[in-house]
Each structure stands twice: as structure tokens, then as C-alpha cells.
Motif scaffolding. Structure first.
Motif, mmCIF file in Angstrom:
data_model
loop_
_atom_site.group_PDB
_atom_site.id
_atom_site.type_symbol
_atom_site.label_atom_id
_atom_site.label_comp_id
_atom_site.label_asym_id
_atom_site.label_seq_id
_atom_site.Cartn_x
_atom_site.Cartn_y
_atom_site.Cartn_z
ATOM 1 N N GLN A 191 40.852 46.057 39.621
ATOM 2 C CA GLN A 191 40.271 44.862 40.238
ATOM 3 C C GLN A 191 41.225 43.678 40.106
ATOM 4 O O GLN A 191 41.460 42.930 41.066
ATOM 5 N N GLU A 242 43.110 41.370 42.997
ATOM 6 C CA GLU A 242 42.912 39.918 43.021
ATOM 7 C C GLU A 242 44.220 39.165 42.815
ATOM 8 O O GLU A 242 44.346 38.021 43.263
ATOM 9 N N ASN A 301 40.688 37.942 48.699
ATOM 10 C CA ASN A 301 40.028 38.779 49.697
ATOM 11 C C ASN A 301 40.248 40.258 49.398
ATOM 12 O O ASN A 301 39.343 41.078 49.562
ATOM 13 N N VAL A 354 37.897 41.335 46.809
ATOM 14 C CA VAL A 354 36.558 41.593 47.365
ATOM 15 C C VAL A 354 36.510 42.969 48.015
ATOM 16 O O VAL A 354 35.521 43.705 47.882
ATOM 17 N N GLN A 355 37.568 43.349 48.702
ATOM 18 C CA GLN A 355 37.590 44.635 49.394
ATOM 19 C C GLN A 355 37.589 45.813 48.439
ATOM 20 O O GLN A 355 36.955 46.837 48.698
ATOM 21 N N LYS A 386 36.434 46.023 45.325
ATOM 22 C CA LYS A 386 35.337 46.126 44.360
ATOM 23 C C LYS A 386 34.341 47.224 44.702
ATOM 24 O O LYS A 386 34.051 48.090 43.848
#
Length: 647
Positions: free
Chosen positions: A369, A373, A378, A381-382, A384
Motif C-alpha cells: 500500500q 501511495e 490515486n 486508492v487503486q 487497496k
């Protein structure tokens, strides 16, 4: 940027535009080359020991005319060869005087061409002197650099003046605009290429070739641009845009290098590093760094890679990272399962049985993660939901592997310690999931099952020891129920040290299970339909015994960590139902009971009412009917009576 690297911050002498360096190179190889061009400075002058033409003809040598450039040109040539840039001003005066002579028609075409050749030869010297100083500007004394820049600025102004004035006399070759500023900028671009293309230094940290290239280019670009801002910008005229010139040149070549790299199949770590540079480090840590952000406002640098290429790299990164996380979690579980089977004693941490498995899994998910990041928010977010899918798959595998261990490895010496270590692992995983997942129920469900199976295993031997003690309630017809309950409590108390390896929160949960088991088994014994009391006095006596036993259970379990306050009314309310004689009062108590324990059914009620031998069948039917109104659970509840067979 170090002094050693500062020598690179200057343009080469190669140029385009009049006069071309390439053309001058060619002239050196011809009879009319640059070397011969400078011979015009000595034409008409006698050689040592040779009489002049005038003396040969018997005529006196004429005095130099006002417009004769011979002696002046020679002096300028000598000054320029010594690097004296103050010769630029008289040279410009010569150029203008030449243009004026041509415009006035005061000299022949042959004379104008000869004089222009001298001027242009001097400009070649001047250009080379100026651009050579700008080639290594950080090594040049500030005053010397200012002098070179002043010459360059003056030449730019003369270019603009000449362009505004239009074409000059046809007898003269067109030499303006000279565009030395363009030559300087072109040199900056070439120098940026040479700087960034230098091989990176040897690396002892095991970096890949691409990683070393990224690091070298990034450090070089950042250091060089900061040096330009700090040391060159104060010296350069503002209209030169020295910071923009260097930034654009470095950016263009950096982008070209990265675009070339992106065409090849990269290692996973190189794909990540390329994206980090393009999406994060370059725009945020370099271009928008405290030292450069204010200096680059208005400079349109753009992205190092086109959007389509970035999207392809991001898709590759997501696929690589999720696959890697999946493989790492599977490997961690496999290694942990081997330790279980080999009867390796779990570690002790603060006196509790500990397994590194949960920590490993959390680190794997968190690092993936964080990597996403670190590229862009963004991308974080994709990735996760993709990682949570893999975490769910891991938890299913973990649960299956743990169940298999519980079934097959009971004989191992560290069996119970291993069970407690895995239950303790649920705490870390549960905390991590709750903190990072908005809808964690599915994932927590796997942990709840794993923990539940572990508790059942730990409690199994205790449950087996308690079973014959609970049977004494019915065998003695409740005559010595208080003594029986004391024996049960002592048995539980003696077993509690066996669970010391659990974390405090899980010991509390385990104690709640013990609490529930004691209440449940007590109700089971009451519900066996072996005890029928026909008088109100007998029923009141039994009610008192139940209350005393309920108080003993509650005090013992609470003192040892049980937080199951929801069980406190289970036995006292049943005692009250047995004590009451009025059917309507019993109905009210049953209705209240059903709200506290929604899984209390008519079957359970019938078993309790069977103890009251003085109730008519119609009274029993009427009391049972109250559950028709209260039947059914409203919302989630904890199980008690659903664990009791109502048959």
C-alpha cells in the motif's frame, strides 16, 4: 553541485548561424581558410628585410587614412587572442563604421569585402572567447563572467537592431543576426546531455543498473539546477532566462532517457522506481523543492513520460505488486505451518505466546500500500481493494491450515501454546483490518472462526472435566446444589493458569465463554424434566438455590475477567419464574426474558414450566402463548438458548 561538476555547466563552441564553426573548420583545410583569413591583417605590410612597394617605386608610403582598419584590426586581434573582452566595443564600432562606409559608397566593393573579412574573423575570435567562458561559468571569476555576459547581451541587442533596420548594403554579406544566445542555449542542452549520460558511479548496495541510472540522473539534475539558481542566476541578465534554459535542457534529456528505458521490459523494482521518479520524486522533491519551486514558476516542463506510457507502467506495477503480496503471504503461511508441524515452541512476548505471522502479513499489505501511495495517492486508492482481496484469500487459507493443525497435531508438546499464539495473532490482524477497512465484517469473520475454533480446543479438556460435576445436580435432586457449584467453580479456577499464554483481551473473551458455559449447563440441568415441584414452598426453595448459584457463578467469572454482563439475568429471571405463582405475573416475566434472550423458545419455556407441578395445562398454554408475541430476535444477539437442546 561540487566545484568539480561545475565545469560542465557551459555550452560547447559548436554553433550554427553566421559564421558557422563547421564552416571555419572547413576553411582551415582550404587556401582561403581561417588561418589564411588572418593573413589579411598583414597584407600590404612589408616583411622584415623586404623594401616596401612604395620605396621600390621611389614613392613615399602614404599615411594611414581615417577609415583604414589595418592597424586597428591588428590591435583588436592581439587583444582578443589575449582574452581581452573590452575589445568587443571597438569591434562593434568597426562593424558599424564598415556598414556606414558601404551605405555611403565611399569604398570599393573589393575594399568592403576585405574589411568585412577582417571584422568577421575578429568576431570568430570574440565569439569563441565569450562562449568558452560560458562553457564553465562556475569556474570563471564573477567579474570576468559578467564581462562575457555583457558582450553577449550587447550582441543580442545589435542583432535586434539589425533585424529592425532591415537588409544592409548589397556589397556586404549578411552577418546579422549572429544569434549567439541561441548558441549558448544549444550548448546548455548539449552539456545537460553529457552530464546526464555520464556513467553512474559504482554501487556497493546491490542496486540494479536502472536504479543506479535513476539515482545518478536525479542527483545530477537536482544539484546542477540548485547551483544554477544559487550561483549563476545573480550574474546572468534576467532576459537570458538562465534557470529556465538549464531546467528545460535537463528536463528534455531526462525525459528522453526515461522514455527509452520504458520501452524495455523492466524488473519489478525498476518499474516501481521509474514511476516514483516520474510521478513523485521529480515533480515534488526536485521541481517543487524549496530551492527550485519559486525559480521555476512559469517554466512549462510537463511530465517526464506521456500519460499513456504512465498508465501502462501503473497497470504493470499494480499487477506485479499484488502478485508479489500474494506470494509473500503464501510463503509466510507455509513457513509458519511448518513450524507448527515440527512442534517448534512459539516465542514469548510479555509472557504471552507470540507468532510473527500476523506481523509479517500486516507488513506485506502495508508495504505494498505504501509503495503505491509513494507514487501517487490515486494509485494507492487503486491498489487497496486488490490487496484486500488477496488478504481475504490468505485468511481463508490461514483458517484452513489452522483447522488442519487442530485436527492432526493434538499429540504435540507445544500444541496448546501454538493454539494460543495463533489466537493472539488475531488481535493484530483484527486491529489492522478495523483501522484500514470501512467494511471489515467479511475479513473479521475469518478471524472470528479461527479464534472460535482455537477457544473450543483450549476449553475442551475443561468442559470434559466439568461434565460429570454438572450431572450431580440431577443425581442429587438439587439437595446439595450449592456444594456442587462450589466444586465446579474450583475446577474452573484450577484450569485458568493453562490459559496464561493468551493476551489479556483474549483471556477475557475466554472467560466469557466459560461464564456462558456454566450458565448454559446449569440451565440444561434445570431443563431435563427430572424435577417436578408441586408446592409453592418447594418452588420458592429451588428459586433461592438458583439465585445463590447464579451469584456464585457471576462473582467468580467477573473476578476472573468475564465482561459478560448480558448473562447476569439468565439464571435470576428463571428463578423468578419458578418463584411466581400468578400466571399473569409469570407471563410478564417471560415476556421480559424473551427480550433479553431472543433465542429463548417455547420448548425452553416448557422445560422450565414442567418444574412447576401445580400449573394447569391451560395455564402453561397461556404462558407459552406470550412468546407468540415476543418471538423472534430483533437485530444481532449473543447465543445462549440456541446452544441448548429444547427437546
Amino acid at each position: 553541485m561540487s566545484e568539480a561538476s561545475s565545469e560542465y555547466l557551459a555550452p560547447p563552441l559548436e554553433s550554427e548561424g553566421p559564421p558557422e564553426r563547421g564552416e571555419q573548420e572547413a576553411l582551415r583545410k582550404k587556401p582561403k581558410g581561417l588561418t589564411n583569413m588572418f593573413s589579411i591583417f598583414t597584407k600590404g605590410r612589408k616583411k622584415k628585410g623586404q623594401p616596401s612597394a612604395a620605396k621600390t617605386e621611389g614613392k613615399p608610403e602614404p599615411e594611414p587614412q581615417r577609415g583604414d582598419l589595418l592597424s586597428t584590426a591588428e590591435e583588436l586581434k592581439a587583444a582578443l587572442e589575449l582574452g581581452r573582452l573590452e575589445a568587443a566595443a571597438p569591434l562593434l564600432a568597426l562593424e558599424r563604421e564598415l556598414a556606414a562606409s558601404a551605405a555611403a559608397g565611399s569604398a570599393s566593393e573589393e575594399e568592403l569585402v576585405r574589411r568585412q573579412s577582417k571584422v568577421e574573423a575578429l568576431y570568430v575570435l570574440l565569439r569563441d572567447q565569450v562562449l568558452s567562458l560560458l562553457r564553465r561559468p562556475l569556474e570563471v571569476a564573477p567579474e570576468r563572467l559578467r564581462q562575457a555576459l555583457a558582450v553577449l547581451a550587447e550582441q543580442e541587442r545589435e542583432d535586434r537592431r539589425a533585424e529592425a533596420a532591415g537588409p544592409g548594403p548589397s556589397a556586404l554579406a549578411t552577418t546579422r543576426p549572429r544569434r549567439w544566445l541561441q548558441l549558448w542555449r544549444r550548448g546548455v542542452a548539449q552539456e545537460a546531455q553529457e552530464r546526464l549520460d555520464q556513467p553512474p558511479p559504482a554501487d556497493a548496495e546491490g542496486r540494479t543498473e536502472a536504479e543506479r541510472a535513476f539515482l545518478h540522473m536525479g542527483r545530477t539534475l537536482n544539484g546542477d539546477l540548485e547551483a544554477v539558481v544559487e550561483r549563476l542566476k545573480p550574474l546572468f541578465p534576467a532576459e537570458f532566462g538562465v534557470v529556465a534554459a538549464y531546467a528545460e535542457s535537463y528536463h528534455q534529456h531526462f525525459a528522453a532517457q526515461l522514455t527509452a528505458m520504458a520501452q524495455f521490459e523492466l524488473l519489478e523494482r525498476d518499474t516501481y522506481l521509474l514511476l516514483v521518479w516520474v510521478q513523485n520524486l521529480y515533480p515534488n522533491d526536485i521541481i517543487n523543492s524549496p530551492k527550485l519551486a519559486g525559480q521555476l514558476q512559469g517554466v512549462e516542463l510537463g511530465s517526464l513520460l506521456p500519460p499513456r506510457q504512465i498508465r501502462l507502467l501503473e497497470a504493470t506495477f499494480l499487477s506485479n505488486e499484488v502478485t508479489s503480496a500474494k506470494e509473500l503471504m503464501a510463503r509466510a503461511l507455509s513457513l509458519e505451518s511448518q513450524h507448527w508441524a515440527q512442534d517448534v515452541a512459539p516465542q514469548r512476548l510479555d509472557g504471552h505466546c507470540h507468532s510473527e505471522l500476523a506481523i509479517d502479513i500486516i507488513q506485506i499489505i502495508s508495504q505494498s500500500q505504501a509503495k503505491a501511495e509513494s507514487i501517487t495517492a490515486n494509485l494507492g486508492v487503486q491498489i487497496k481493494p486488490l490487496l484486500w482481496v488477496e488478504l481475504a484469500a490468505f485468511l481463508r487459507s490461514y483458517q484452513r491450515a489452522f483447522d488442519e493443525f487442530l485436527e492432526r497435531c493434538r499429540q504435540l508438546g507445544n500444541y496448546r501454546a501454538t493454539v494460543m499464539a495463533n489466537i493472539n495473532s488475531c488481535w493484530s490482524l483484527r486491529t489492522f483490518i478495523k483501522q484500514n477497512q470501512q467494511t471489515p465484517q467479511d475479513l473479521l469473520g475469518y478471524l472470528s472462526k479461527l479464534k472460535s475454533h482455537g477457544f473450543d480446543t483450549l476449553l475442551q479438556s475443561l468442559v470434559e472435566r466439568l461434565q460429570p460435576l454438572f450431572k450431580n445436580f440431577s443425581h442429587t435432586r438439587w439437595a446439595a446444589s450449592e456444594k456442587t457449584m462450589e466444586n465446579i467453580v474450583r475446577t474452573v479456577e484450577s484450569a485458568l493458569p493453562e490459559f496464561s499464554g493468551l493476551r489479556d483481551c483474549f483471556r477475557e473473551e475466554l472467560m466469557e465463554l466459560v461464564h456462558r458455559h456454566l450458565v448454559k449447563e446449569y440451565i440444561v440441568q434445570l431443563s431435563k424434566r427430572r424435577l417436578v415441584l408441586k408446592t409453592a414452598e418447594q418452588q420458592r426453595h429451588l428459586s433461592g438455590q438458583i439465585l445463590a448459584n447464579a451469584d456464585l457463578i457471576q462473582r467468580f467469572c467477573t473476578e476472573h475477567g468475564s465482561l459478560a454482563t448480558w448473562l447476569h439475568q439468565a439464571l435470576p429471571t428463571l428463578a423468578e419464574i419458578l418463584r411466581l405463582q400468578d400466571p399473569n405475573a409469570i407471563k410478564m416475566e417471560v415476556a421480559t426474558y424473551a427480550t433479553l434472550y431472543p433465542d429463548f423458545s417455547k420448548g425452553h419455556l416448557s422445560a422450565i414450566l414442567a418444574i412447576k407441578g401445580n400449573l394447569s395445562s391451560s395455564d402453561v398454554k397461556s404462558i407459552r402463548s406470550i412468546l407468540d408475541v415476543s418471538a423472534g430476535a430483533h437485530g444481532p444477539h449473543k447465543s445462549l438458548f440456541s446452544l441448548i437442546n429444547a427437546a
